[in-house]
Design a protein around this motif. Structure first.
Motif, PDB file in Angstrom:
ATOM      1  N   VAL A  60     -35.334  -5.203 -22.511  1.00 33.34           N
ATOM      2  CA  VAL A  60     -35.417  -6.651 -22.295  1.00 33.34           C
ATOM      3  C   VAL A  60     -34.669  -6.955 -21.009  1.00 33.34           C
ATOM      4  CG1 VAL A  60     -34.622  -8.890 -23.158  1.00 33.34           C
ATOM      5  CG2 VAL A  60     -35.567  -7.209 -24.743  1.00 33.34           C
ATOM      6  N   ILE A  61     -35.305  -7.683 -20.129  1.00 32.05           N
ATOM      7  CA  ILE A  61     -34.624  -8.076 -18.890  1.00 32.05           C
ATOM      8  C   ILE A  61     -34.180  -9.527 -19.036  1.00 32.05           C
ATOM      9  CG2 ILE A  61     -34.770  -8.291 -16.385  1.00 32.05           C
ATOM     10  CD1 ILE A  61     -37.014  -6.242 -16.419  1.00 32.05           C
ATOM     11  N   LYS A  62     -32.871  -9.714 -19.071  1.00 34.27           N
ATOM     12  CA  LYS A  62     -32.346 -11.057 -19.309  1.00 34.27           C
ATOM     13  C   LYS A  62     -32.210 -11.817 -17.984  1.00 34.27           C
ATOM     14  CE  LYS A  62     -30.240 -10.840 -23.783  1.00 34.27           C
ATOM     15  NZ  LYS A  62     -29.156  -9.863 -23.784  1.00 34.27           N
ATOM     16  N   ALA A  63     -33.346 -12.332 -17.544  1.00 31.75           N
ATOM     17  CA  ALA A  63     -33.320 -13.087 -16.282  1.00 31.75           C
ATOM     18  C   ALA A  63     -33.156 -14.578 -16.563  1.00 31.75           C
ATOM     19  CB  ALA A  63     -34.591 -12.820 -15.496  1.00 31.75           C
ATOM     20  N   ASN A  64     -32.526 -14.883 -17.708  1.00 34.87           N
ATOM     21  CA  ASN A  64     -32.363 -16.276 -18.110  1.00 34.87           C
ATOM     22  C   ASN A  64     -31.019 -16.853 -17.686  1.00 34.87           C
ATOM     23  OD1 ASN A  64     -31.495 -14.317 -20.252  1.00 34.87           O
ATOM     24  ND2 ASN A  64     -30.511 -16.143 -21.030  1.00 34.87           N
ATOM     25  N   ILE A  65     -30.048 -15.989 -17.451  1.00 35.65           N
ATOM     26  CA  ILE A  65     -28.691 -16.510 -17.279  1.00 35.65           C
ATOM     27  C   ILE A  65     -28.075 -16.006 -15.972  1.00 35.65           C
ATOM     28  CG2 ILE A  65     -27.650 -14.623 -18.611  1.00 35.65           C
ATOM     29  CD1 ILE A  65     -25.751 -16.803 -19.802  1.00 35.65           C
ATOM     30  N   GLY A  66     -27.341 -16.887 -15.310  1.00 37.93           N
ATOM     31  CA  GLY A  66     -26.750 -16.571 -14.009  1.00 37.93           C
ATOM     32  C   GLY A  66     -25.538 -15.669 -14.106  1.00 37.93           C
ATOM     33  N   ASP A  67     -25.731 -14.494 -14.643  1.00 37.75           N
ATOM     34  CA  ASP A  67     -24.645 -13.551 -14.888  1.00 37.75           C
ATOM     35  C   ASP A  67     -24.873 -12.300 -14.042  1.00 37.75           C
ATOM     36  OD1 ASP A  67     -22.793 -11.728 -15.894  1.00 37.75           O
ATOM     37  OD2 ASP A  67     -23.151 -12.286 -17.980  1.00 37.75           O
ATOM     38  N   ALA A  68     -24.202 -12.269 -12.890  1.00 38.10           N
ATOM     39  CA  ALA A  68     -24.457 -11.214 -11.915  1.00 38.10           C
ATOM     40  C   ALA A  68     -24.020  -9.825 -12.392  1.00 38.10           C
ATOM     41  CB  ALA A  68     -23.766 -11.560 -10.603  1.00 38.10           C
ATOM     42  N   HIS A  69     -22.859  -9.751 -13.030  1.00 39.25           N
ATOM     43  CA  HIS A  69     -22.364  -8.436 -13.457  1.00 39.25           C
ATOM     44  C   HIS A  69     -23.250  -7.841 -14.530  1.00 39.25           C
ATOM     45  CE1 HIS A  69     -17.947  -9.143 -11.996  1.00 39.25           C
ATOM     46  NE2 HIS A  69     -18.844  -9.493 -11.099  1.00 39.25           N
ATOM     47  N   ALA A  70     -23.769  -8.707 -15.395  1.00 45.00           N
ATOM     48  CA  ALA A  70     -24.666  -8.225 -16.445  1.00 45.00           C
ATOM     49  C   ALA A  70     -25.876  -7.525 -15.836  1.00 45.00           C
ATOM     50  CB  ALA A  70     -25.114  -9.384 -17.326  1.00 45.00           C
ATOM     51  N   MET A  71     -26.248  -7.917 -14.645  1.00 45.08           N
ATOM     52  CA  MET A  71     -27.404  -7.342 -13.968  1.00 45.08           C
ATOM     53  C   MET A  71     -27.010  -6.215 -13.023  1.00 45.08           C
ATOM     54  SD  MET A  71     -30.337  -8.605 -14.810  1.00 45.08           S
ATOM     55  CE  MET A  71     -29.981  -8.719 -16.527  1.00 45.08           C
ATOM     56  N   GLY A  72     -25.763  -5.772 -13.104  1.00 40.79           N
ATOM     57  CA  GLY A  72     -25.367  -4.605 -12.340  1.00 40.79           C
ATOM     58  C   GLY A  72     -24.590  -4.867 -11.069  1.00 40.79           C
ATOM     59  N   GLN A  73     -24.345  -6.149 -10.750  1.00 40.63           N
ATOM     60  CA  GLN A  73     -23.547  -6.416  -9.547  1.00 40.63           C
ATOM     61  C   GLN A  73     -22.108  -5.960  -9.793  1.00 40.63           C
ATOM     62  OE1 GLN A  73     -23.990 -10.382  -7.617  1.00 40.63           O
ATOM     63  NE2 GLN A  73     -21.751 -10.459  -7.583  1.00 40.63           N
ATOM     64  N   ARG A  74     -21.504  -5.314  -8.793  1.00 40.47           N
ATOM     65  CA  ARG A  74     -20.148  -4.791  -8.973  1.00 40.47           C
ATOM     66  C   ARG A  74     -19.112  -5.874  -8.675  1.00 40.47           C
ATOM     67  NH1 ARG A  74     -20.118  -1.367 -11.666  1.00 40.47           N
ATOM     68  NH2 ARG A  74     -18.748   0.185 -10.796  1.00 40.47           N
ATOM     69  N   PRO A  75     -18.006  -5.876  -9.409  1.00 38.89           N
ATOM     70  CA  PRO A  75     -16.940  -6.814  -9.087  1.00 38.89           C
ATOM     71  C   PRO A  75     -16.303  -6.461  -7.738  1.00 38.89           C
ATOM     72  CG  PRO A  75     -16.467  -5.609 -11.139  1.00 38.89           C
ATOM     73  CD  PRO A  75     -17.690  -5.012 -10.552  1.00 38.89           C
ATOM     74  N   ILE A  76     -15.634  -7.430  -7.139  1.00 38.52           N
ATOM     75  CA  ILE A  76     -14.910  -7.186  -5.895  1.00 38.52           C
ATOM     76  C   ILE A  76     -13.652  -6.371  -6.228  1.00 38.52           C
ATOM     77  CG2 ILE A  76     -13.675  -8.296  -3.999  1.00 38.52           C
ATOM     78  CD1 ILE A  76     -16.653  -8.811  -3.815  1.00 38.52           C
ATOM     79  N   THR A  77     -13.533  -5.207  -5.611  1.00 39.19           N
ATOM     80  CA  THR A  77     -12.436  -4.279  -5.911  1.00 39.19           C
ATOM     81  C   THR A  77     -11.063  -4.933  -5.838  1.00 39.19           C
ATOM     82  OG1 THR A  77     -13.754  -2.505  -4.975  1.00 39.19           O
ATOM     83  CG2 THR A  77     -11.418  -2.050  -5.295  1.00 39.19           C
ATOM     84  N   PHE A  78     -10.815  -5.646  -4.764  1.00 34.17           N
ATOM     85  CA  PHE A  78      -9.506  -6.270  -4.556  1.00 34.17           C
ATOM     86  C   PHE A  78      -9.154  -7.187  -5.723  1.00 34.17           C
ATOM     87  CE2 PHE A  78      -5.961  -7.648  -2.090  1.00 34.17           C
ATOM     88  CZ  PHE A  78      -5.816  -9.013  -2.276  1.00 34.17           C
ATOM     89  N   PHE A  79     -10.099  -7.996  -6.141  1.00 29.10           N
ATOM     90  CA  PHE A  79      -9.845  -8.946  -7.226  1.00 29.10           C
ATOM     91  C   PHE A  79      -9.418  -8.211  -8.490  1.00 29.10           C
ATOM     92  CE2 PHE A  79     -10.941 -11.877  -4.338  1.00 29.10           C
ATOM     93  CZ  PHE A  79     -12.153 -12.553  -4.392  1.00 29.10           C
ATOM     94  N   ARG A  80     -10.138  -7.152  -8.836  1.00 28.81           N
ATOM     95  CA  ARG A  80      -9.832  -6.444 -10.067  1.00 28.81           C
ATOM     96  C   ARG A  80      -8.528  -5.671  -9.967  1.00 28.81           C
ATOM     97  NH1 ARG A  80     -13.557  -6.154 -13.900  1.00 28.81           N
ATOM     98  NH2 ARG A  80     -15.050  -7.869 -13.782  1.00 28.81           N
ATOM     99  N   GLN A  81      -8.177  -5.240  -8.766  1.00 27.25           N
ATOM    100  CA  GLN A  81      -6.892  -4.561  -8.578  1.00 27.25           C
ATOM    101  C   GLN A  81      -5.759  -5.542  -8.848  1.00 27.25           C
ATOM    102  OE1 GLN A  81      -7.429  -3.098  -4.582  1.00 27.25           O
ATOM    103  NE2 GLN A  81      -7.825  -1.012  -5.286  1.00 27.25           N
ATOM    104  N   VAL A  82      -5.870  -6.730  -8.259  1.00 25.63           N
ATOM    105  CA  VAL A  82      -4.822  -7.729  -8.461  1.00 25.63           C
ATOM    106  C   VAL A  82      -4.746  -8.126  -9.931  1.00 25.63           C
ATOM    107  CG1 VAL A  82      -3.939 -10.017  -7.867  1.00 25.63           C
ATOM    108  CG2 VAL A  82      -5.040  -8.609  -6.115  1.00 25.63           C
ATOM    109  N   MET A  83      -5.896  -8.286 -10.574  1.00 24.86           N
ATOM    110  CA  MET A  83      -5.900  -8.656 -11.994  1.00 24.86           C
ATOM    111  C   MET A  83      -5.200  -7.585 -12.823  1.00 24.86           C
ATOM    112  SD  MET A  83      -7.065 -11.586 -11.910  1.00 24.86           S
ATOM    113  CE  MET A  83      -6.726 -11.794 -13.646  1.00 24.86           C
ATOM    114  N   ALA A  84      -5.470  -6.309 -12.511  1.00 25.29           N
ATOM    115  CA  ALA A  84      -4.821  -5.222 -13.253  1.00 25.29           C
ATOM    116  C   ALA A  84      -3.313  -5.261 -13.029  1.00 25.29           C
ATOM    117  CB  ALA A  84      -5.392  -3.873 -12.815  1.00 25.29           C
TER     118      ALA A  84
END
Lengths: 493, 479
Positions: A60-84
């Motif tokens: 099922v391809i969920k093209a209904n919702i504006g969720d970029a990561h769900a579709m495979g877009q990678r998070p911004i490395t810097f942001f996730r480093q700071v969050m960690a």
């Protein structure tokens, strides 16, 4: 009214306290198509696939919702480093993390109670984050000052939007607050208006002119609304959802003039402000334009503008980060707003921290800057490419017509449906585009949201599809859709 | 309803006045700033015992929780051998439940399926096997948000007669604000201080009676364990309340966020759901109950992550569908908060690498809280005119103060309650920030203060020293 108390130990009354008849009637009118019945069916189909049920597709391809990561877009490395680092400060001693990430984390943690993102923050949001948001706005808007005291951090932009609507909803009957929303619109607005019992006032965007906004249409809609309610709010989504149109500067000025003349509170939903793709299109913030129009407007027009960590190049929906800036709000009303937000205690601290990074990203010269820019550019250029691709492919399908996707994350093409399909849908009690989308889902596994979920002109049908799947999958999806549409048209002709 | 309709106005129902909490909070922040700017004060910092925030009180977060969350945020850490294997495994398991393997994706509106399943297992274990279904669990942005959604459904703004909710006094002030914001009528019921803050059915009946012709009561809100009282309801008391709700057709809102904060040996928390399930039919299958829990309290103290949930019991399926739609309009609860909930209900087990450190950390938090409670109670016994009910649970001590008549008079002349006067002076003179009983509602001519017990031991010792000094002086000044 007050029910008579029963004798002690007597049999309790039959039936429930809370039924569809005794519940708040407004809640029954709430609809949110983005997660509505078609999505529920999609989830069911996914379960069936997992259980080995044979289908004409294997995912099922969920093209209904504006969720970029769900579709495979990678998070911004810097942001996730700071969050960690913020989450587990022991990592500040780990030399695998760059110094600029550590500095951001330290600064955020210092502003948190007990130096922990697990402490409550003030209900308006962490001070240093609000200061950074104000600086970001100033930079973005060419130096026009922004006061941190006018910034409220929120649980996604949705939280801010609903809070402002709640604040402004008053009156009864003819004096009940009317809220002008674009048709089509993001259904949070219609849902919230229903929940709050405010009056929905529709103004139609012009599909023939690439979904532009005509002041004459605003005027018409306002005039008609004045007969039965008290129009007080004008909502604009720019760049638009679902339509993707990016308003011209002239248009924004016209809207501001209109709001000033008609005494309307402007709500500017600008969550897609970095998602601008089409040549000749540029994002102009409502605040910037307002202030460039001079004190006659900048001292008078009441404006709330909204931003979020969920869209743009970040796609961090799950963190629920957002902010709103309120301009020229009456002091008493602002005091009420501050009180109102205190009821939910505070927005999620991780989302606040993330918002801080969005408005205060790595600068030239900082260790993470290069990678950050590469990642950001890659995401935005991929989106631009997919926006173009979507428009191109859809326009090769007879019976589908797609306006250029100037910005945001969606296409909202118009579909021509055969009469037989329309009558069969109506006989089933289904909106014709829902009927179409359901069939599409069952036959191809593609999940879209029917245009009826967003509002559209009577007798027209659309669907909203995200441009988020990876390019190859997007191409496949668009071609499957093309095949489906031709089959569907034939089947019902 | 008295609505002013003119430019820039809105709903009339929220009171604009600054609450005692707001006044004290901003003064505390001001004083802290003055200290930072070098203005001389007798004290070097403001000690904050005003809000129920473990981390704010200097208590460290649980290592396992933060390691898992960090690895979920930055999955490169899954390769980091310095993180225990159970941490990495848990993070992997959780990421598998996230769309695209990212905590940045939206989840289902009622929360990730796995989190809801784990919550059900927790509830079942807690309640000795009573079953729980993930379809009845809604994860939310803190328990308050779920509570407000329930209120939205229960309260009928279009009715000429307002919907009423029974609310305890003393009770959590923010909840009253939420009711006002939703245009509900507050029907206060007094908890019985002399009996250790118990809930008396006679008082519930009186309260309900008083609401006749004023509003239409639809729900009763209970906080168990109590805030600020720390009272833990007995099974008998819970049964009585359930019967009362059945007779009077009231929806039960059971705020049970302090269920993990029980420190008196003889006080056992038993959930409303368990008691309900053991009562006879038709009560057990008709009385509607919403039970709330949160990752903000207990040993987790993760207030900032905003993780909470509500379990709905016996709610009409058609209504529950509407509740589901209501949750869906806000997309989903924050994923870090959802993860916090999962970790709370499914902590490390014996044999897991993180188990020893986890157990030690939790124990040390319990120890410091118990010690703090003991110290506060000792001080209360020492100080003249201070009386403390035996404390069983929760995050706060709520002693009653005998305030000298001169002070009461002074306060009245200055338009404030006497316990607010006490708190303001305590803050100004000793830099100790606590909350006054007038914030929570109290019987006429009674005065209380609320102290948070979840601070570091040294903070508590310093705070109590300041309290003793101040109290003696206060009594002298107004003798």
């Amino acid at each position: 009214m007050q029910q008579k108390m029963s004798e002690n130990g007597a049999i309790p009354r039959q039936g429930k306290v809370l039924t569809v008849d005794t519940m708040n009637a407004n809640v029954k009118k709430v609809d949110y198509a983005v997660r509505g019945p078609i999505v529920q069916r999609a989830v069911q189909i996914e379960k069936e696939l997992k259980e080995g049920v044979k289908k004409p597709f294997d995912e099922v391809i969920k093209a209904n919702i504006g969720d970029a990561h769900a579709m495979g877009q990678r998070p911004i490395t810097f942001f996730r480093q700071v969050m960690a680092l913020c989450t587990y400060p022991q990592l500040l001693d780990d030399n695998k993390f760059p110094e600029d990430a550590k500095n951001r984390a330290r600064r955020i943690l210092q502003s948190c109670g007990g130096n922990s993102i697990g402490a409550y923050t003030t209900s308006q949001g962490i001070d240093c984050v609000r200061q950074d948001v104000a600086k970001y706005i100033e930079r973005r808007d060419g130096g026009i000052p922004s006061d941190p005291d006018n910034i409220y951090l929120t649980t996604g932009a949705s939280d801010g939007i609903v809070t402002i609507l709640k604040l402004l909803t008053a009156g009864e009957g003819l004096t009940r607050t009317g809220v002008m929303i674009s048709i089509p619109q993001y259904p949070l607005y219609s849902a919230s208006i229903a929940e709050l019992g405010a009056v929905q006032i529709n103004y139609y965007l012009n599909e023939e002119k690439c979904w532009s906004l005509d002041i004459s249409e605003l005027q018409r809609s306002l005039q008609a609304a004045r007969k039965h309610c008290n129009p007080r709010v004008l909502c604009i989504i720019n760049p638009g959802n679902p339509t993707g149109q990016v308003q011209s500067r002239q248009c924004i000025e016209d809207v501001i003039q209109f709001a000033a003349k008609e005494n309307l509170f402007l709500m500017a939903d600008e969550v897609y402000q970095d998602n601008v793709y089409a040549k000749g299109c540029e994002f102009h913030s409502f605040k910037k334009v307002l202030f460039e129009m001079g004190p006659e407007y900048s001292k008078k027009v009441e404006l709330a503008s909204f931003h979020s960590t969920s869209k743009c190049y970040m796609g961090e929906c799950g963190f629920r980060g957002g902010y709103m800036e309120v301009i020229n709000m009456d002091a008493d009303v602002k005091a009420q707003l501050t009180k109102l937000v205190s009821v939910r205690l505070c927005p999620p601290a991780p989302g606040q921290a993330l918002m801080d990074l969005v408005v205060n990203p790595p600068q030239p010269g900082e260790p993470s800057h290069q990678t950050f820019m590469q990642e950001r550019t890659a995401v935005l250029s991929a989106l631009a490419e997919k926006a173009k691709l979507t428009e191109q492919i859809l326009n090769t399908v007879p019976g589908i017509s797609c306006n250029p996707v100037q910005g945001a994350m969606y296409s909202f093409p118009r579909i021509t449906l055969p009469e037989r399909a329309i009558s069969e849908a109506k006989a089933k009690g289904q909106a014709p585009d829902m009927f179409y989308c359901m069939k599409l889902l069952e036959e191809t596994g593609i999940c879209l949201v029917p245009g009826s979920g967003f509002g559209q002109r009577e007798g027209t049908y659309h669907f909203r599809m995200t441009i988020l799947p990876p390019t190859d999958k997007l191409k496949l999806m668009l071609n499957k859709l093309k095949d489906f549409h031709q089959r569907f048209t034939q089947q019902y002709s | 309803m008295g609505v002013r309709v003119s430019r820039g106005t809105m709903m009339s129902v929220l009171q604009i006045h600054r609450s005692e909490k707001d006044i004290l909070q901003s003064r505390a922040a001001e004083i802290q700033r003055e200290i930072q700017q070098g203005e001389r004060k007798i004290f070097s910092e403001v000690l904050d015992l005003s809000s129920g925030d473990l981390h704010g009180g200097g208590i460290k977060p649980i290592t396992f929780v933060r390691q898992v969350l960090a690895a979920c945020s930055y999955p490169a850490l899954l390769e980091d051998q310095s993180l225990p294997s159970d941490v990495r495994q848990r993070a992997e398991d959780l990421l598998r439940e996230c769309a695209g393997g990212s905590v940045g994706s939206y989840s289902e509106s009622s929360g990730m399926a796995k989190v809801r399943e784990c919550v059900c297992e927790f509830i079942s274990r807690r309640d000795g096997g009573v079953s729980s279904s993930p379809d009845n669990i809604f994860i939310s942005t803190g328990s308050q948000t779920a509570l407000m959604k329930l209120l939205t459904v229960l309260i009928r703004p279009e009715h000429s007669c307002r919907t009423g909710v029974l609310v305890p006094e003393p009770g959590y002030a923010t909840f009253r604000l939420a009711l006002q914001a939703q245009q509900a009528a507050v029907i206060p019921y007094q908890l019985c201080e002399d009996q250790g803050w118990t809930l008396q059915i006679q008082e519930l009946r009186r309260a309900l009676q008083s609401a006749t012709h004023i509003c239409t009561p639809a729900a009763i809100y209970i906080c168990n364990p109590g805030n600020p009282t720390g009272h833990v309801q007995s099974r008998t008391s819970i049964e009585e309340v359930i019967r009362f709700a059945a007779e009077e057709k009231l929806f039960i809102l059971a705020d049970e966020v302090y269920q993990d904060c029980v420190f008196a040996d003889e006080a056992d928390f038993v959930s409303y759901k368990k008691v309900l399930s053991e009562m006879e039919s038709p009560i057990s299958s008709t009385v509607e109950l919403a039970s709330f829990h949160s990752a903000s309290k207990g040993f987790m103290g993760e207030c900032g992550l905003r993780g909470g949930y509500v379990e709905l019991v016996n709610v009409d399926p058609a209504v529950q569908r509407y509740i589901r739609t209501l949750f869906s309009t806000r997309s989903c609860p924050p994923v870090p908060g959802q993860i916090a909930i999962q970790l709370m209900v499914d902590p490390p087990k014996p044999g897991d690498p993180s188990f020893p450190a986890f157990t030690e950390e939790v124990q040390s938090i319990r120890d410091v809280v118990c010690r703090n409670v003991r110290l506060i109670q000792e001080v209360c016994r020492e100080l003249p005119g201070v009386r403390c009910q035996p404390l069983k649970a929760g995050f706060f001590v709520y002693p009653r103060l005998q305030i000298p008549p001169k002070a009461i008079k002074w306060a009245k002349e200055h338009q404030m309650k006497a316990d607010m006067l006490y708190c303001m002076r305590l803050l100004e003179e000793e830099g100790l920030h606590v909350r006054p009983g007038c914030e929570y509602g109290q019987a006429e001519d009674t005065y209380h203060i609320r102290l948070f017990v979840g601070t570091r031991a040294d903070t508590m010792e310093a705070a109590l020293r300041r309290l003793k000094t101040f109290h003696t002086r206060f009594l002298e000044d107004f003798s």
